[in-house]
Design an enzyme around this catalytic site. Structure first.
Site: not given
Ligand SMILES: *Cc1c(COP(=O)(O)O)cnc(C)c1O
Length: 338
Positions: A240, A286, A35, A128
């Site tokens: 800056y 930046m 992702k 979550r």
């Molecule tokens: C992002 C994610 C992972 C991977 O987690 P890491 O801590 O980066 O290894 C695995 N399972 C879910 C549901 C996630 O959202």
């Protein structure tokens, strides 16, 4: 056109990290969270290299991310969309072989009539995403049943509590396989591995727990070009808000990287380049930083410098997490795989 800043991305390191995580996962298959554009590295390239290493199970957050990598997946690879399926996603999801990870009763009701396979996320205490254990999953073709650990990077009772809850909830759900562990969860041991593990961070060189030190290799190197070499006279300040004032005459390289590239302001006065030899002076701008090159007279305009980016150290310096440091890496880098 060549950009004045680049990421050196190490395919060998990525593959070796996956193989180590696979070995640590024991009998479980080892997948990959890709992702957020492969944690900032570039999802298509990451997927290609992991496919070559043997990985077959990939996880993205959204259907837009799925569309980007589905065309390069072979028939025997599996793709899961962690945020499930919204009404707006149904048309794409029906035409796709990616599986939604159903998180809510509404998503279950939306997917059930399709008769297509899915994954399911159970919430075991992170609060979550996910369904509560015991919610109605009837009529679903569940491929992978999963949950997610909230604190696997710490040694806390919550890990075993989530494990116990997942085990007992999974016993009542017909699923082809079970999955609980992210990168840190893999390090917690065999009880956490089930049929499939889902590392992200550690694939890309992040160190999720002490167990991974010395085993996980860096994958990302930052390089940027010197735009100007100048003298900073004693008593003069730089950058800056003039946060650094020279207490002796210095030589400075102004380098083409800044917070808009994900080299965040937390590195101001703390970051280094050249393996610690070149301290960053003053604030990160930046698009620019200033490095003390007094000890290295050979560094000249146009030279490339490596910006130190050892993830655990960089996290401490910047005050950001290793995850943020990776996913903030911006669009202006050339991403060069070797
Ligand atoms: C992002 C994610 C992972 C991977 O987690 P890491 O801590 O980066 O290894 C695995 N399972 C879910 C549901 C996630 O959202």
């Amino acid at each position: 056109m060549t950009a004045p800043l680049r990421l050196r991305l190490d395919r060998g390191g990525l593959s070796a990290n996956w193989r180590w995580l696979q070995a640590q996962s024991g009998h479980a298959a080892c997948g990959a969270a890709v992702k957020a554009n492969g944690y900032g590295l570039g999802a298509p390239e990451v997927v290609q290299h992991l496919l070559a290493a043997g990985c077959r199970d990939f996880f993205v957050a959204t259907w837009a991310e799925a569309a980007e990598i589905e065309p390069i997946l072979p028939q025997d690879a599996s793709l899961s969309v962690l945020h499930g399926v919204r009404e707006e996603d149904i048309a794409q999801a029906m035409a796709s072989r990616a599986r939604p990870v159903l998180n809510t009763a509404q998503q279950v009701a939306r997917w059930r009539p399709t008769g297509k396979p899915c994954d399911v996320m159970l919430d075991t205490g992170m609060n979550r995403l996910g369904l509560a254990p015991g919610e109605d999953l009837s009529g679903l073709k569940i491929h992978t049943l999963m949950s997610h650990l909230a604190s696997a990077d710490e040694d806390v009772p919550q890990n075993m509590q989530q494990l116990d809850l997942f085990q007992s909830a999974a016993a009542t759900v017909p699923a082809q396989r079970l999955s609980l562990a992210n990168s840190a969860g893999i390090c917690l041991g065999a009880a956490y591995h089930f049929g499939l593990t889902r590392p992200g961070l550690a694939l890309y060189g992040g160190i999720p727990r002490g167990e991974a030190v010395g085993a996980i290799q860096p994958v990302v190197g930052l390089e940027a070009q010197v735009l100007q070499r100048r003298v900073l006279p004693i008593g003069q300040s730089i950058g800056y808000n003039a946060t650094y004032t020279a207490d002796r005459a210095l030589e400075v390289a102004i380098v083409n990287i800044g917070y808009a590239d994900g080299y965040v302001r937390g590195f101001s006065g703390r970051g280094t380049a050249g393996g610690g030899r070149l301290p960053l002076l003053g604030r990160v701008s930046m698009d620019l930083v200033a490095l003390d090159v007094s000890a290295t007279p050979d560094i000249a305009e146009g030279d490339w410098l490596s910006i130190d980016f050892h993830l655990p150290d960089a996290a401490r310096q910047s005050g950001l997490s290793q995850y943020e440091l990776l996913t903030l890496l911006g669009h202006r880098f050339d991403r060069i795989w070797a």
